[in-house]
Design an enzyme around this catalytic site. Structure first.
Site, PDB file in Angstrom:
ATOM      1  N   SER A 198       0.842  -1.199   0.000  1.00  0.00           N
ATOM      2  CA  SER A 198       0.000   0.000   0.000  1.00  0.00           C
ATOM      3  C   SER A 198       0.877   1.249   0.000  1.00  0.00           C
ATOM      4  O   SER A 198       0.409   2.339  -0.322  1.00  0.00           O
ATOM      5  CB  SER A 198      -0.935   0.015   1.218  1.00  0.00           C
ATOM      6  OG  SER A 198      -0.205  -0.190   2.411  1.00  0.00           O
TER       7      SER A 198
ATOM      8  N   GLU B 285      -9.321  -9.626   3.095  1.00  0.00           N
ATOM      9  CA  GLU B 285      -9.603  -8.223   2.735  1.00  0.00           C
ATOM     10  C   GLU B 285     -10.851  -8.119   1.861  1.00  0.00           C
ATOM     11  O   GLU B 285     -11.050  -8.903   0.910  1.00  0.00           O
ATOM     12  CB  GLU B 285      -8.410  -7.613   1.972  1.00  0.00           C
ATOM     13  CG  GLU B 285      -8.708  -6.180   1.523  1.00  0.00           C
ATOM     14  CD  GLU B 285      -7.492  -5.375   1.096  1.00  0.00           C
ATOM     15  OE1 GLU B 285      -6.360  -5.896   1.184  1.00  0.00           O
ATOM     16  OE2 GLU B 285      -7.686  -4.218   0.679  1.00  0.00           O
TER      17      GLU B 285
HETATM   18  O1  KIV Z   1      -0.444  -3.363   1.516  1.00  0.00           O
HETATM   19  C1  KIV Z   1      -1.079  -3.338   2.575  1.00  0.00           C
HETATM   20  O2  KIV Z   1      -1.022  -2.383   3.359  1.00  0.00           O
HETATM   21  C2  KIV Z   1      -1.914  -4.486   2.875  1.00  0.00           C
HETATM   22  C3  KIV Z   1      -2.952  -4.306   3.933  1.00  0.00           C
HETATM   23  C4  KIV Z   1      -4.020  -3.452   3.410  1.00  0.00           C
HETATM   24  C5  KIV Z   1      -3.459  -5.605   4.431  1.00  0.00           C
HETATM   25  O3  KIV Z   1      -1.793  -5.481   2.268  1.00  0.00           O
END
Ligand code: KIV
Length: 278
Positions: free
Chosen positions: A59, A196
């Site tokens: 993310s 998710e």
């Molecule tokens: O990339 C991320 O932060 C994640 C979370 C949203 C679980 O995979």
């Protein structure tokens, strides 16, 4: 400004290093709490709050690097940011994401990429998106002594295949597929799995069916734990806030107000004052 290194969490003195076996043993026990971090000072703050798992998520591509999705994040990005988090030497378990195409192409490449996150960057476990499709890769990593956290449901690296950020598992057939994916992750030997973007009822069902802990993000309260992206919780990412994210403090607003004060004080000569001068 706080004293550097100040311990903030309620049990900061008694905390010891969180391990993957600790997480595994929390199945249906005390809820597991995880937050993302992508740099040294944030990792220190997250750790001082007594969070169990620091996730260096891909993310970071969206909330730190400004990409429209996570598919452009590279292994070098992940190594760079994971190393910064690991330098904080947190008591929390450090889990790093394998970015798009770092897993799911060949077992040999997956081991190489995961190995970089552990050996070069200091991750203590890796997270991979996918289920049935990557069961053998998870198994191979676990055989190489690299602990794995799975990630199924609305896996953001698949957004082009999904046709956007779409909730998964809404039909009976789709729900069975998410369940099969979660079971495959467990069969591969993962110590936990992120669920998710699935209906809450499915999150609860998968949690009951699995022996490993489930960590939800937009998967309802029935999971064994919850994870959030820190920029969503603190309003540090202004482009949009997903429905599953709760705003715990508007640090974005506070930051903007502080910077506005700085601008005003510099312009009207109130900063620097006597106490800021040598
Ligand atoms: O990339 C991320 O932060 C994640 C979370 C949203 C679980 O995979």
């Amino acid at each position: 400004m706080g004293t550097p290194g100040t311990k903030r969490g309620p049990d900061a003195d008694e905390r010891r290093k969180v391990t993957t076996t600790d997480i595994l043993s929390r199945k249906q026990g005390e809820k597991i709490v995880s937050v993302t971090a992508y740099d040294y000072p944030t990792a220190k703050l997250v750790d001082s709050a007594g969070i169990d798992i620091i996730l260096v998520g891909d993310s970071l591509g969206m909330v730190v690097l400004g990409y429209p999705d996570t598919t452009r994040v590279t292994m070098d990005d992940m190594v760079h940011h994971t190393a910064a988090v690991a330098r904080a030497r947190p008591q929390a378990l450090v889990v790093a994401d394998l970015p798009f195409l770092a897993a799911g192409v060949s077992v040999r490449d997956t081991i190489g990429h995961a190995g970089r996150l552990v050996r070069e960057a200091g991750a203590e476990a890796v997270k991979l998106e996918g289920g049935v499709r990557i069961r053998e890769e998870i198994r191979a990593l676990v055989d190489c002594q690299i602990p794995v956290m799975g990630h199924v449901g609305l896996t953001p690296q698949s957004i082009h295949a999904f046709g956007g950020f779409k909730i998964q598992g809404k039909t009976q057939e789709a729900a069975e597929q998410v369940l099969r994916d979660a079971i495959a992750v467990q069969e591969g030997g993962a110590f936990a799995v992120v669920l998710e973007g699935i209906p809450s009822r499915l999150g609860t069902r998968i949690t009951h069916e699995l022996d490993i802990p489930t960590i939800g993000i937009g998967a309802g309260p029935g999971c064994d734990g919850q994870v959030l992206v820190i920029h969503d919780m603190l309003h540090l990412f202004l482009d949009f806030t997903p429905k599953f994210a709760k705003l715990y403090a508007d640090v974005g607003d506070m930051t903007c107000a502080a910077l506005t004060s700085f601008r005003e004080e510099v312009r009207d000569g109130r900063f620097p004052a006597e106490e800021h001068c040598y």
